[in-house]
Motif scaffolding. Structure first.
Motif, mmCIF file in Angstrom:
data_model
loop_
_atom_site.group_PDB
_atom_site.id
_atom_site.type_symbol
_atom_site.label_atom_id
_atom_site.label_comp_id
_atom_site.label_asym_id
_atom_site.label_seq_id
_atom_site.Cartn_x
_atom_site.Cartn_y
_atom_site.Cartn_z
ATOM 1 N N CYS A 20 -7.242 -1.138 1.830
ATOM 2 C CA CYS A 20 -6.888 0.255 2.133
ATOM 3 C C CYS A 20 -7.691 0.776 3.327
ATOM 4 O O CYS A 20 -7.159 1.514 4.158
ATOM 5 C CB CYS A 20 -7.101 1.134 0.908
ATOM 6 N N ALA A 23 -6.011 -0.633 6.342
ATOM 7 C CA ALA A 23 -4.729 0.043 6.587
ATOM 8 C C ALA A 23 -4.938 1.425 7.189
ATOM 9 O O ALA A 23 -4.193 1.830 8.080
ATOM 10 C CB ALA A 23 -3.936 0.142 5.287
ATOM 11 N N GLU A 31 1.418 3.029 6.591
ATOM 12 C CA GLU A 31 0.306 2.269 6.018
ATOM 13 C C GLU A 31 -0.751 3.201 5.431
ATOM 14 O O GLU A 31 -1.317 2.918 4.367
ATOM 15 C CB GLU A 31 -0.316 1.349 7.068
ATOM 16 N N GLY A 34 0.687 4.489 2.209
ATOM 17 C CA GLY A 34 0.623 3.421 1.214
ATOM 18 C C GLY A 34 -0.783 3.221 0.671
ATOM 19 O O GLY A 34 -0.974 3.000 -0.527
ATOM 20 N N ALA A 35 -1.775 3.320 1.544
ATOM 21 C CA ALA A 35 -3.167 3.216 1.091
ATOM 22 C C ALA A 35 -3.507 4.372 0.163
ATOM 23 O O ALA A 35 -4.177 4.183 -0.863
ATOM 24 C CB ALA A 35 -4.109 3.189 2.294
ATOM 25 N N TRP A 85 7.234 -4.112 4.744
ATOM 26 C CA TRP A 85 6.314 -4.297 3.627
ATOM 27 C C TRP A 85 6.555 -3.334 2.472
ATOM 28 O O TRP A 85 6.338 -3.727 1.321
ATOM 29 C CB TRP A 85 4.855 -4.262 4.103
ATOM 30 N N PRO A 86 7.021 -2.078 2.690
ATOM 31 C CA PRO A 86 7.274 -1.223 1.530
ATOM 32 C C PRO A 86 8.390 -1.734 0.616
ATOM 33 O O PRO A 86 8.397 -1.451 -0.582
ATOM 34 C CB PRO A 86 7.649 0.128 2.136
ATOM 35 N N VAL A 89 6.603 -4.237 -1.611
ATOM 36 C CA VAL A 89 5.689 -3.524 -2.506
ATOM 37 C C VAL A 89 6.469 -2.815 -3.621
ATOM 38 O O VAL A 89 6.076 -2.840 -4.785
ATOM 39 C CB VAL A 89 4.822 -2.544 -1.696
ATOM 40 N N LEU A 128 0.136 -4.492 2.026
ATOM 41 C CA LEU A 128 -0.324 -3.313 2.757
ATOM 42 C C LEU A 128 -1.188 -3.723 3.956
ATOM 43 O O LEU A 128 -0.990 -3.241 5.081
ATOM 44 C CB LEU A 128 -1.102 -2.395 1.820
#
Length: 152
Positions: A20, A23, A31, A34-35, A85-86, A89, A128
């Protein structure tokens, strides 16, 4: 012989801070969001586990709610983001929620799934960090091409 069970929270916390932090430092807006989602979900899970120690509260219901909230947050990020990437995830988080639902509805304990439940966070953190790395790399390549007058 080391007791890995006692070291697992420390390993997870180190991975959470590293991924995190990376990111937030080099990633773009998705990012960083997301973190924030990963950190909030981790903190909420810790609160649910602490609440279990202080009362007769069943932590599996609370952890299922945290996982469902995390799925909704990652799904919203996936819909609004142009990154890949999402999607991964959100799929991993959906698998986690599916296991939560199966454990809540099953009349017998599902011990094989219990071992995997906490490990879904690691691929999420790795995706992430990989997304932040790819964003940073694209940004560096774009700045170099503009610097040298490349029309592309």
């Amino acid at each position: 012989m080391p007791n890995w069970f006692l070291a697992a929270p420390l390993i997870y916390d180190a991975a959470l801070v590293a991924c995190c932090g990376y990111a937030v430092a080099v990633g773009g807006r998705p990012e960083r969001i997301g973190a924030g989602i990963a950190i909030a979900a981790s903190g909420a899970s810790d609160c649910v586990i602490l609440l279990r120690h202080w009362s007769a509260f069943d932590a599996s219901d609370g952890l299922a709610m945290v996982d469902l909230g995390t799925l909704i947050a990652f799904d919203a990020l996936m819909v609004r983001s142009r990154r890949h990437w999402p999607i991964f995830v959100t799929g991993v988080q959906l698998a986690s929620v599916t296991i939560d639902l199966a454990m809540l509805l099953s009349p017998i304990p599902l011990r094989p799934y219990l071992r995997w439940q906490g490990k879904f966070a690691y691929p999420i953190l790795m995706a992430l960090a990989a997304g932040a790395f790819r964003y940073h790399r694209r940004k560096m390549i774009a700045s170099r091409s503009c610097e040298y007058g490349d029309p592309n």
